[in-house]
Enzyme design. Structure first.
Site, PDB file in Angstrom:
ATOM      1  N   GLU A  88      98.531  66.224  63.713  1.00 30.17           N
ATOM      2  CA  GLU A  88      98.598  66.107  65.167  1.00 30.17           C
ATOM      3  C   GLU A  88      99.710  65.173  65.625  1.00 30.17           C
ATOM      4  O   GLU A  88     100.333  65.406  66.679  1.00 30.17           O
ATOM      5  CB  GLU A  88      97.252  65.619  65.709  1.00 30.17           C
ATOM      6  CG  GLU A  88      96.118  66.608  65.549  1.00 30.17           C
ATOM      7  CD  GLU A  88      95.425  66.532  64.197  1.00 30.17           C
ATOM      8  OE1 GLU A  88      94.466  67.291  63.983  1.00 30.17           O
ATOM      9  OE2 GLU A  88      95.867  65.715  63.356  1.00 30.17           O
TER      10      GLU A  88
ATOM     11  N   LYS B 234      87.283  80.882  49.270  1.00 33.96           N
ATOM     12  CA  LYS B 234      86.448  80.631  50.437  1.00 33.96           C
ATOM     13  C   LYS B 234      85.585  81.858  50.712  1.00 33.96           C
ATOM     14  O   LYS B 234      86.071  82.989  50.684  1.00 33.96           O
ATOM     15  CB  LYS B 234      87.360  80.321  51.630  1.00 33.96           C
ATOM     16  CG  LYS B 234      86.702  79.723  52.830  1.00 33.96           C
ATOM     17  CD  LYS B 234      87.783  79.348  53.846  1.00 33.96           C
ATOM     18  CE  LYS B 234      87.213  78.676  55.067  1.00 33.96           C
ATOM     19  NZ  LYS B 234      88.293  78.293  56.017  1.00 33.96           N
TER      20      LYS B 234
ATOM     21  N   ARG C  79      94.040  61.293  67.473  1.00 35.03           N
ATOM     22  CA  ARG C  79      94.870  60.939  66.329  1.00 35.03           C
ATOM     23  C   ARG C  79      96.347  60.840  66.692  1.00 35.03           C
ATOM     24  O   ARG C  79      97.137  60.293  65.931  1.00 35.03           O
ATOM     25  CB  ARG C  79      94.680  61.982  65.226  1.00 35.03           C
ATOM     26  CG  ARG C  79      93.226  62.257  64.909  1.00 35.03           C
ATOM     27  CD  ARG C  79      93.054  63.265  63.813  1.00 35.03           C
ATOM     28  NE  ARG C  79      93.482  62.709  62.542  1.00 35.03           N
ATOM     29  CZ  ARG C  79      93.200  63.256  61.368  1.00 35.03           C
ATOM     30  NH1 ARG C  79      92.485  64.360  61.311  1.00 35.03           N
ATOM     31  NH2 ARG C  79      93.613  62.708  60.243  1.00 35.03           N
TER      32      ARG C  79
END
Length: 630
Positions: free
Chosen positions: A366, A281, A394
């Site tokens: 979640e 990244k 969610r």
């Protein structure tokens, strides 16, 4: 003129030589740093997938082969390679979206930026291809190692493993500790594993040995175990070894040739294959590579040479939460913090630094976060679950059935509630109040400034028999809005006697209710209405669900109620207030200001507010019209 300027479609990418792809990758990195530093956006993730995305478009024929990016914040390179190279208005109204967008290109499939969904999307596309007889098409899912922490991804993998559909899963792994495999033997093994004849030979050997009884079964199991052990020495399978899906890798995700080789083998196999790419990244941009926190995952406007912000960020809502939750943690050893792969963005990093044993980052999960919190509450702790408001959607079933049904003392802290704007439809935290109003026993606070946020957090963690929710917006804090009066828990922030043309108002009284971040708009609206000869009370209750009885009473004492909220207006706080008042026989008319039931295009917060007629001028005009004063 560089190579990038000549790329108008993936066909142009496929015509490049191997050496030209290397030059193109370097050019794309320079472009991303220069352009994203001006607009802000997801820089680090895109710097990490440059070669990987080039290889994807050289092997697969988008849009015939559907390429689905999980989360989608790493799709900037994909946009460039599919002819979208004007980044001047990235994430601004009228410009490119920060995520895939079907309105922009036929090459974009999934616009939803909620993670862990790409495998299910790709599986569905592969199923449709099979049903329609389009056996020459391949569905491709690109998913990060972070998104693989989401339970939905593993549900999809479980189904994909039992299929023979044309599906390639590219795992973009920028968090693994081992290195990509290099060398001819590893490539040979990848080729062997993805050859149909090899699979048929293995199945023949298994049948032949099993027919000889127990000795044959023992021999097969021993040989299979030996093969697996040798394979792991040469090419470690890591988390993928027992999925039952063909696996290639790890592959150097920054080597276009190596990635092409792996992807072509996967495509040719004609059934599900995982291609495991190791990437970095922020690659190629020193400030991102040196950013330990998140490698410049998302940035505002920065100086491209240094990576430093163009303007220092103001003290924001998240910083207040970060400070207050640490103070609460020091007083309350039973308070624990839970988040879903958002430790830094939601402000829990300081709590984690001071109380590491009381901090739980569950990954992009979640649902698990909410139910695990219910379990901790049952066992005597008070969990504080901090997520972006949009992501609580969610876990609604878990909030309802695991937390509320069991009267669990769990506090949900919703960052980026209301209008977030630039990131578009899937990031606006506009659904929470209308959604949570139906949860029995749930209490929700919408603080308007720093003092009410701190107070709401302290009150929320004192509730041990029901879920509590504290929501606050994205961005910098507003100036303090003190109460001038408190009526049974409801803050009155202004009272205005009639001014201006009093005859026009004829002494009529208007109640203006500003929820959370719209308290300031409510104050301005109140002043404007008073100038038209109306008596105005401006209220800003911190706790809005359930609707305070004092607010219902206030509604009955006025001739018109104007409610302002930065959530869905249908079924929102204003609608709930009107319903509760009506149940008590109060027939005061209402003007509700808020967001429609719909998906909002990306734009700045101010632009969204103006477009949806949520300004003080709009509210004033609607109130005067309702009173027949316009």
């Amino acid at each position: 003129m560089g190579l990038l300027a000549g790329i108008r479609s993936p066909e142009d990418v496929r015509r490049l030589t191997a050496a030209e792809t290397t030059a193109l990758a370097a050019e794309i990195r320079r472009f991303l740093v220069q352009e994203v530093s001006r607009t802000g956006g997801h820089l680090g993730p895109n710097l990490g997938v440059v070669e990987l995305t080039i290889a994807l478009h050289r092997v697969f024929a988008s849009p015939r082969d559907a390429i689905v990016f999980d989360t989608g914040h790493q799709s900037y390179v994909h946009k460039l390679l599919t002819g979208r190279q004007d980044f001047s208005a990235l994430r601004k109204r009228g410009g490119l979206s920060g995520y895939p967008s079907r309105a922009e290109s036929e090459h974009d499939v999934v616009e939803n930026s909620h993670a862990s969904t790409a495998l299910s999307w790709a599986d569905g596309i592969a199923k449709a291809n099979r049903v329609k007889g389009e056996t020459d098409r391949t569905a491709v899912a690109v998913i990060g190692d972070g998104a693989l922490t989401g339970g939905m991804a593993w549900e999809a993998l479980n189904n994909i493993a039992a299929s023979d559909r044309r599906l390639v899963i590219v795992v973009n792994d920028n968090g693994r500790s081992y290195s990509p495999t290099i060398g001819g033997l590893a490539n040979h093994l990848d080729t062997l594993r993805t050859t149909r004849g090899y699979e048929q030979f293995l199945e023949w050997g298994k049948r032949a040995l099993y027919r000889t009884g127990a000795p044959g079964r023992f021999a097969y199991d021993w040989l299979h175990g030996l093969k697996k052990g040798l394979k792991d020495v040469v090419a470690p399978q890591g988390m993928f070894e027992d999925l039952g899906i063909k696996y290639i890798g790890p592959v150097d995700g920054h080597d276009v040739v190596a990635m092409e080789h792996a992807l072509r083998r996967a495509k040719a196999y004609g059934a599900p294959v995982i291609v495991h790419a190791i990437t970095e990244k922020g690659r190629g941009y020193t400030p991102a590579e040196q950013d330990v926190a998140d490698r410049f995952h998302a940035v505002g406007q920065i100086h491209p040479e240094t990576g430093l912000p163009v303007a220092p960020s103001r003290f924001g809502w998240t910083s207040v939460f970060a400070d207050e939750i640490v103070a609460i943690g020091r007083r309350r050893p039973d308070v624990v913090a839970v988040t879903a792969a958002m430790l830094h963005p939601v402000g829990l990093a300081p709590f984690a630094a001071e109380f590491p044993e009381r901090t739980f980052d569950v990954g992009i999960a979640e649902q698990h976060a909410a139910t695990s919190a219910a379990g901790m509450a049952f066992a005597g702790l008070h969990p504080v679950v901090a997520v972006y408001a949009t992501f609580l959607n969610r876990a609604f079933d878990q909030v309802l059935m695991d937390v509320a049904l069991h009267k669990a003392g769990v506090t949900f802290v919703l960052d980026r509630a209301g209008i977030t704007g630039d990131d578009g439809a899937s990031h606006n935290g506009m659904w929470d109040m209308a959604m949570l109003r139906i949860v029995p026993g749930l209490r929700l606070a919408a603080p308007r400034d720093e003092a009410t946020l701190r107070g709401a957090l302290r009150q929320a963690v004192d509730v041990d028999d029901a879920p509590t929710v504290v929501r606050y917006p994205k961005g910098a804090l507003v100036d303090p809005i003190p109460a001038v009066e408190e009526l049974d828990g409801v803050d009155v922030v202004a009272r205005h006697a009639a001014a201006g043309d009093v005859a026009a108002g004829a002494g009529r009284r208007v109640l203006v209710v500003g929820v959370g971040s719209l308290a300031g708009t409510a104050l301005t609206t109140g002043e404007a209405l008073a100038a038209h000869g109306l008596e105005v009370t401006v209220a800003s209750p911190t706790w809005v669900l359930p609707v305070p009885e004092a607010l219902v009473k206030l509604a009955g004492e006025h001739d018109l109620v104007v409610t302002l909220e930065d959530g869905v207006v249908d079924g929102g706080v204003g609608a709930m207030l009107a319903q509760r008042a009506g149940e008590q026989g109060i027939v005061t008319p209402y003007v509700h200001v808020g967001l429609p039931v719909g998906f909002l295009d990306h734009a700045s917060r101010d632009q969204v507010v103006a477009a949806q007629r949520m300004t003080a001028a709009d509210a004033t005009r609607d109130a005067l019209t309702a009173l027949a004063l316009l």
